[in-house]
Design an enzyme around this catalytic site. Sequence first.
Site, mmCIF file in Angstrom:
data_model
loop_
_atom_site.group_PDB
_atom_site.id
_atom_site.type_symbol
_atom_site.label_atom_id
_atom_site.label_comp_id
_atom_site.label_asym_id
_atom_site.label_seq_id
_atom_site.Cartn_x
_atom_site.Cartn_y
_atom_site.Cartn_z
ATOM 1 N N HIS A 54 -92.408 -38.690 -0.196
ATOM 2 C CA HIS A 54 -91.734 -39.058 -1.455
ATOM 3 C C HIS A 54 -91.152 -40.473 -1.371
ATOM 4 C CE1 HIS A 54 -91.727 -35.676 -4.210
ATOM 5 N NE2 HIS A 54 -91.406 -34.828 -3.252
ATOM 6 N N GLU A 68 -91.352 -34.620 2.379
ATOM 7 C CA GLU A 68 -90.200 -35.396 1.900
ATOM 8 C C GLU A 68 -90.338 -36.870 2.253
ATOM 9 O OE1 GLU A 68 -88.369 -34.051 -0.230
ATOM 10 O OE2 GLU A 68 -89.134 -32.054 0.178
HETATM 11 NI NI NI Z 1 -91.521 -32.757 -3.344
#
Ligand code: NI
Length: 153
Positions: free
Chosen positions: A120, A117
């Site tokens: 990202h 995450e």
């Molecule tokens: Ni993802």
Amino acid sequence: MAPEVQALLGDMAETLYDAGGVGLAAPQIFRSLRLFIYHIPASRAGGDAVPLSAVANPVITPLDDEKELGWEGCLSIPGLRAAVPRWTRIRLTGLNEHGEPVDQALSGFAARVVQHETDHLDGIMYPMRMSDFRYFGFNEELERFPIPLPEVL
Ligand code: NI
């Protein structure tokens, strides 16, 4: 956190649960914020189970040199999964949904999801972290023809 961020977190949680995922970062729903949510069900823990949590401005520090290979998918790359090397044990700092400091050690799948995450937020998708493209495929094929992962990277 500001009311608009609280509202965004509610939308993100709904999206995450609808998709049956374990993590979602704000840029995945086209919001350019350093913010993600995640949860680790006990059934997938293999380390720490984590209730639904929000982290803003996350900073990851590996706790040692150990990396491990494990399977990952991504709601932004539907239908595929790959084995990706990640730090096994990390320290995660940032702010939670109440604007309070987060400072915790995570291992195993929880550490993996948090690394995925956080990537990202920097525009890094999991294939960019792969070390061996033999371990990349469609979910349906990998369920029919599972590929064992090597013990050692
Ligand atoms: Ni993802």
